[in-house]
Design a protein around this motif. Structure first.
Motif, mmCIF file in Angstrom:
data_model
loop_
_atom_site.group_PDB
_atom_site.id
_atom_site.type_symbol
_atom_site.label_atom_id
_atom_site.label_comp_id
_atom_site.label_asym_id
_atom_site.label_seq_id
_atom_site.Cartn_x
_atom_site.Cartn_y
_atom_site.Cartn_z
ATOM 1 N N VAL A 128 87.960 -33.850 -6.678
ATOM 2 C CA VAL A 128 88.339 -34.581 -5.308
ATOM 3 C C VAL A 128 87.325 -33.490 -4.148
ATOM 4 O O VAL A 128 87.308 -34.150 -3.075
ATOM 5 C CB VAL A 128 89.713 -34.968 -4.967
ATOM 6 N N ASP A 129 87.373 -32.495 -4.335
ATOM 7 C CA ASP A 129 86.742 -31.330 -3.305
ATOM 8 C C ASP A 129 85.260 -31.439 -3.637
ATOM 9 O O ASP A 129 84.474 -30.718 -2.857
ATOM 10 C CB ASP A 129 87.433 -30.224 -3.242
ATOM 11 N N ALA A 130 84.687 -31.999 -4.677
ATOM 12 C CA ALA A 130 83.199 -32.174 -4.712
ATOM 13 C C ALA A 130 82.715 -33.524 -5.198
ATOM 14 O O ALA A 130 82.194 -33.714 -5.937
ATOM 15 C CB ALA A 130 82.897 -31.046 -5.984
ATOM 16 N N SER A 138 85.421 -46.336 -0.344
ATOM 17 C CA SER A 138 86.019 -45.435 -1.582
ATOM 18 C C SER A 138 86.768 -44.238 -0.986
ATOM 19 O O SER A 138 87.887 -43.975 -1.555
ATOM 20 C CB SER A 138 84.574 -44.973 -2.253
ATOM 21 N N LEU A 139 86.201 -43.545 0.038
ATOM 22 C CA LEU A 139 86.863 -42.321 0.560
ATOM 23 C C LEU A 139 88.489 -42.548 0.952
ATOM 24 O O LEU A 139 89.171 -41.865 0.610
ATOM 25 C CB LEU A 139 86.191 -41.512 1.673
ATOM 26 N N PHE A 140 88.651 -43.748 1.527
ATOM 27 C CA PHE A 140 89.852 -44.026 2.208
ATOM 28 C C PHE A 140 90.889 -44.363 1.112
ATOM 29 O O PHE A 140 92.073 -43.847 0.929
ATOM 30 C CB PHE A 140 89.837 -45.368 3.042
ATOM 31 N N ARG A 141 90.482 -45.146 -0.033
ATOM 32 C CA ARG A 141 91.214 -45.335 -1.158
ATOM 33 C C ARG A 141 91.619 -44.145 -2.081
ATOM 34 O O ARG A 141 92.576 -43.934 -2.429
ATOM 35 C CB ARG A 141 90.627 -46.274 -2.059
ATOM 36 N N LYS A 143 91.792 -41.174 -0.842
ATOM 37 C CA LYS A 143 92.583 -40.222 0.184
ATOM 38 C C LYS A 143 94.164 -41.084 0.115
ATOM 39 O O LYS A 143 95.078 -40.170 -0.045
ATOM 40 C CB LYS A 143 92.050 -40.356 1.615
ATOM 41 N N GLN A 144 94.203 -42.136 0.173
ATOM 42 C CA GLN A 144 95.392 -42.814 0.014
ATOM 43 C C GLN A 144 95.998 -42.599 -1.283
ATOM 44 O O GLN A 144 97.351 -42.319 -1.395
ATOM 45 C CB GLN A 144 95.582 -44.445 0.160
#
Length: 159
Positions: A128-130, A138-141, A143-144
């Motif tokens: 998740v850090d790469a 996609s990023l919001f999903r 993150k949630q």
């Protein structure tokens, strides 16, 4: 997979009018905490996995089915992360759709990640850090899915 037969049947009588369709997104994690992504054949961009349900299909089972169909990974939907009515889209042929997305956090339980249909160019696990470049969708999903918070949903203020 292209347009499902049941949508083609609806379009035969509904024409191009706006259809409200159920959609799911699956944010799949493995035991190492990596997230499964596919590089879409229609856009060439990396994304979380998703699709639309078949008539009578439970949304969690849709998420699990879509992940397997696209990536050959078996997963179990663990919880609903968010629900969201997406903005309407119009396709090149004139068809208009608005998807109501239910996003599930899923856990990988088997299979080897690989391209399993014509919807993906590549499939891979990412720390998740790469992450590769991803849309805000996609990023919001992702993150949630990493939070233990309640299910996220939008609320329109009363007029």
């Amino acid at each position: 997979m292209g347009t499902p037969d049941f949508i083609r049947d609806i379009r035969a009588t509904a024409g191009h009018q706006l259809l409200l369709l159920p959609g799911v997104t699956a944010v799949v994690f493995d035991d190492a905490g990596r997230v499964l992504l596919g590089r879409r054949s229609d856009t060439g961009k990396w994304s979380v996995i998703g699709g639309i349900g078949e008539p009578g299909e439970e949304p969690a089972l849709t998420a699990e089915r879509e992940v397997y169909e696209e990536t050959a990974v078996r997963c179990v939907a663990e919880r609903v992360v968010l629900t969201q009515a997406l903005k309407p889209v119009q396709y090149a042929n004139g068809d208009r759709c608005q998807y109501v997305d239910i996003t599930f956090r899923c856990r990988e339980v088997g299979g080897e990640a690989r391209v399993n249909d014509d919807e993906s160019l590549e499939v891979a696990w990412f720390d998740v850090d790469a992450l590769p470049p991803l849309s805000e969708f996609s990023l919001f999903r992702i993150k949630q899915s990493l939070t233990d918070g309640p299910t996220w949903f939008a609320r329109t203020p009363d007029a």
